[in-house]
Design a protein around this motif. Structure first.
Motif, PDB file in Angstrom:
ATOM      1  N   VAL A 182      16.736 123.845 105.961  1.00 18.06           N
ATOM      2  CA  VAL A 182      16.878 125.294 105.799  1.00 18.06           C
ATOM      3  C   VAL A 182      15.601 125.936 106.331  1.00 18.06           C
ATOM      4  CG1 VAL A 182      16.905 127.151 104.095  1.00 18.06           C
ATOM      5  CG2 VAL A 182      18.498 125.247 103.872  1.00 18.06           C
ATOM      6  N   SER A 183      15.744 127.029 107.066  1.00 13.54           N
ATOM      7  CA  SER A 183      14.570 127.637 107.685  1.00 13.54           C
ATOM      8  C   SER A 183      14.634 129.158 107.609  1.00 13.54           C
ATOM      9  CB  SER A 183      14.467 127.196 109.153  1.00 13.54           C
ATOM     10  OG  SER A 183      13.164 127.391 109.662  1.00 13.54           O
TER      11      SER A 183
ATOM     12  N   TYR B  77      15.869 120.251 118.254  1.00 14.59           N
ATOM     13  CA  TYR B  77      16.777 121.247 117.694  1.00 14.59           C
ATOM     14  C   TYR B  77      15.991 122.419 117.114  1.00 14.59           C
ATOM     15  CZ  TYR B  77      19.815 117.158 117.848  1.00 14.59           C
ATOM     16  OH  TYR B  77      20.502 116.054 118.265  1.00 14.59           O
ATOM     17  N   ILE B  78      16.646 123.575 117.120  1.00 17.58           N
ATOM     18  CA  ILE B  78      16.155 124.750 116.406  1.00 17.58           C
ATOM     19  C   ILE B  78      17.207 125.090 115.371  1.00 17.58           C
ATOM     20  CG2 ILE B  78      15.462 127.164 116.555  1.00 17.58           C
ATOM     21  CD1 ILE B  78      14.710 126.637 119.497  1.00 17.58           C
ATOM     22  N   CYS B  79      16.808 125.089 114.117  1.00 13.22           N
ATOM     23  CA  CYS B  79      17.720 125.389 113.023  1.00 13.22           C
ATOM     24  C   CYS B  79      17.961 126.894 112.954  1.00 13.22           C
ATOM     25  CB  CYS B  79      17.112 124.893 111.710  1.00 13.22           C
ATOM     26  SG  CYS B  79      18.137 125.134 110.242  1.00 13.22           S
ATOM     27  N   GLY B  80      19.185 127.288 112.688  1.00  8.28           N
ATOM     28  CA  GLY B  80      19.470 128.691 112.422  1.00  8.28           C
ATOM     29  C   GLY B  80      18.750 129.159 111.170  1.00  8.28           C
TER      30      GLY B  80
ATOM     31  N   ASP C 221      25.670 136.635 112.634  1.00 11.11           N
ATOM     32  CA  ASP C 221      25.782 135.286 112.087  1.00 11.11           C
ATOM     33  C   ASP C 221      25.528 135.275 110.575  1.00 11.11           C
ATOM     34  OD1 ASP C 221      24.899 135.491 114.811  1.00 11.11           O
ATOM     35  OD2 ASP C 221      24.608 133.335 114.869  1.00 11.11           O
ATOM     36  N   PRO C 222      26.306 134.506 109.827  1.00 15.62           N
ATOM     37  CA  PRO C 222      25.992 134.303 108.406  1.00 15.62           C
ATOM     38  C   PRO C 222      24.794 133.371 108.257  1.00 15.62           C
ATOM     39  CG  PRO C 222      27.867 132.969 109.047  1.00 15.62           C
ATOM     40  CD  PRO C 222      27.524 133.812 110.239  1.00 15.62           C
ATOM     41  N   PRO C 223      24.281 133.176 107.041  1.00 15.18           N
ATOM     42  CA  PRO C 223      23.185 132.224 106.835  1.00 15.18           C
ATOM     43  C   PRO C 223      23.535 130.855 107.419  1.00 15.18           C
ATOM     44  CG  PRO C 223      23.558 133.477 104.842  1.00 15.18           C
ATOM     45  CD  PRO C 223      24.664 133.842 105.781  1.00 15.18           C
ATOM     46  N   ALA C 224      22.549 130.226 108.042  1.00 12.63           N
ATOM     47  CA  ALA C 224      22.790 128.958 108.734  1.00 12.63           C
ATOM     48  C   ALA C 224      21.812 127.888 108.252  1.00 12.63           C
ATOM     49  CB  ALA C 224      22.655 129.152 110.237  1.00 12.63           C
ATOM     50  N   LEU C 225      22.212 126.639 108.428  1.00 16.83           N
ATOM     51  CA  LEU C 225      21.363 125.495 108.094  1.00 16.83           C
ATOM     52  C   LEU C 225      21.757 124.336 108.993  1.00 16.83           C
ATOM     53  CD1 LEU C 225      23.468 123.554 106.321  1.00 16.83           C
ATOM     54  CD2 LEU C 225      22.875 125.147 104.519  1.00 16.83           C
TER      55      LEU C 225
ATOM     56  N   ALA D 101      23.050 112.025 113.673  1.00 13.60           N
ATOM     57  CA  ALA D 101      23.893 113.107 114.171  1.00 13.60           C
ATOM     58  C   ALA D 101      23.477 114.394 113.472  1.00 13.60           C
ATOM     59  CB  ALA D 101      25.366 112.817 113.903  1.00 13.60           C
ATOM     60  N   CYS D 102      23.281 115.460 114.226  1.00 18.38           N
ATOM     61  CA  CYS D 102      22.735 116.708 113.681  1.00 18.38           C
ATOM     62  C   CYS D 102      23.762 117.829 113.814  1.00 18.38           C
ATOM     63  CB  CYS D 102      21.433 117.076 114.398  1.00 18.38           C
ATOM     64  SG  CYS D 102      20.162 115.796 114.223  1.00 18.38           S
ATOM     65  N   HIS D 103      24.073 118.454 112.696  1.00 18.74           N
ATOM     66  CA  HIS D 103      25.125 119.462 112.632  1.00 18.74           C
ATOM     67  C   HIS D 103      24.522 120.839 112.344  1.00 18.74           C
ATOM     68  CE1 HIS D 103      28.440 116.394 112.026  1.00 18.74           C
ATOM     69  NE2 HIS D 103      27.364 115.677 111.767  1.00 18.74           N
ATOM     70  N   HIS D 104      24.944 121.852 113.097  1.00 22.25           N
ATOM     71  CA  HIS D 104      24.600 123.234 112.814  1.00 22.25           C
ATOM     72  C   HIS D 104      25.734 123.847 111.988  1.00 22.25           C
ATOM     73  CE1 HIS D 104      21.195 123.407 115.629  1.00 22.25           C
ATOM     74  NE2 HIS D 104      21.941 122.688 116.460  1.00 22.25           N
ATOM     75  N   ILE D 105      25.406 124.375 110.812  1.00 17.97           N
ATOM     76  CA  ILE D 105      26.409 124.870 109.876  1.00 17.97           C
ATOM     77  C   ILE D 105      26.112 126.321 109.503  1.00 17.97           C
ATOM     78  CG2 ILE D 105      27.506 124.525 107.620  1.00 17.97           C
ATOM     79  CD1 ILE D 105      27.969 122.169 109.421  1.00 17.97           C
ATOM     80  N   CYS D 106      27.129 127.167 109.529  1.00 18.85           N
ATOM     81  CA  CYS D 106      27.021 128.520 108.989  1.00 18.85           C
ATOM     82  C   CYS D 106      27.702 128.569 107.629  1.00 18.85           C
ATOM     83  CB  CYS D 106      27.671 129.538 109.932  1.00 18.85           C
ATOM     84  SG  CYS D 106      26.729 129.814 111.436  1.00 18.85           S
TER      85      CYS D 106
END
Length: 245
Positions: free
Chosen positions: A6-7, A201-204, A224-228, A239-244
């Motif tokens: 989380v960022s 990667y750059i985290c949302g 965009d909603p909050p992202a992680l 494996a790296c997942h971008h999630i809203c």
């Protein structure tokens, strides 16, 4: 291992970003991760109470958390809330690095923030990083920073990306350790790239996202909603997942 990142909460008395952080934590109850990594810019305006509110929320979770500062953070206030033992004991200067050996992967947090500056730098921290990568031996590592290490294409934000990158790239390429990926924050957009030949990667962000703007006349809206991010490590693969949320 399920490692959540989380960022960029940017909590302040005049905004609702703590509620957006709550939204992310509520979603994580369904996931039940093994660990949470916060990659900086927790509060704005040296908001001491904000750090306490974030700490209280983290203490309610069943999983541990690791914390890095960003350019909007105050290291002294962070230490006053979380104590000295939260971070590595052998950094240069006031840096708040962390090391966490989690099963078959090593999590390394490198404090790239510079007091009173928006840009970041790894200068002065590379000897420490080299030591941690090499100490991992055959165990792979995942590196976290606040400032991004590859150009996002967003002009104003790339002016404040991390510095000292040529030296860090050379270090990584010649390290005996196995670095699987680098993950950062700062840009307030989910982006993927490469650095030193490995995934980066750059985290949302938890706070409202920046637009996907590339210096053109028109600036597209961002809603965009909050992202992680979820970094899923299994069978020696990541494996790296971008999630809203």
């Amino acid at each position: 291992m399920l490692i959540v990142q989380v960022s960029d909460i940017h909590a302040a008395p005049e905004n609702d970003h703590l509620l957006r952080f709550d939204q992310a934590l509520t979603w994580l109850k369904h996931l039940q991760p093994d660990i949470l990594v916060l990659t900086g810019d927790l509060t704005d305006g040296h908001w001491h109470e904000g750090y306490k509110k974030i700490a209280a929320r983290l203490n309610q979770q069943k999983y541990p958390s690791l914390i890095l500062p960003g350019n909007s953070d105050d290291r002294c206030l962070m230490r006053s809330v979380w104590g000295e033992n939260r971070w590595a004991h052998d950094p240069q200067g006031e840096a708040l690095h962390f090391i966490h050996d989690a099963g078959n992967i090593r999590l390394i947090g490198l404090d790239s923030s510079i007091d009173s500056e928006d840009y970041g730098s790894v200068a002065g921290h590379l000897e420490w990083l080299d030591k941690q990568l090499n100490a991992a031996g055959d165990t792979p590592s995942l590196l976290f920073l606040h400032h991004h290490v590859f150009a996002s294409g967003i002009p104003t934000l790339d002016e404040t990306m991390c510095r000292g990158l040529a030296e860090m790239e050379d270090l990584i390429k010649h390290s005996t350790g196995r670095l699987m990926a680098i993950s950062t924050g700062h840009v307030h957009r989910p982006i993927s790239g490469l650095f030193a030949g490995i995934p980066a990667y750059i985290c949302g962000s938890v706070c409202p996202a920046n637009p996907a703007w590339f210096g053109t006349v028109n600036v597209p809206p961002a809603n965009d909603p909050p992202a992680l991010m979820i970094h899923h490590f299994a069978s020696n693969a990541l494996a790296c997942h971008h999630i809203c949320v």
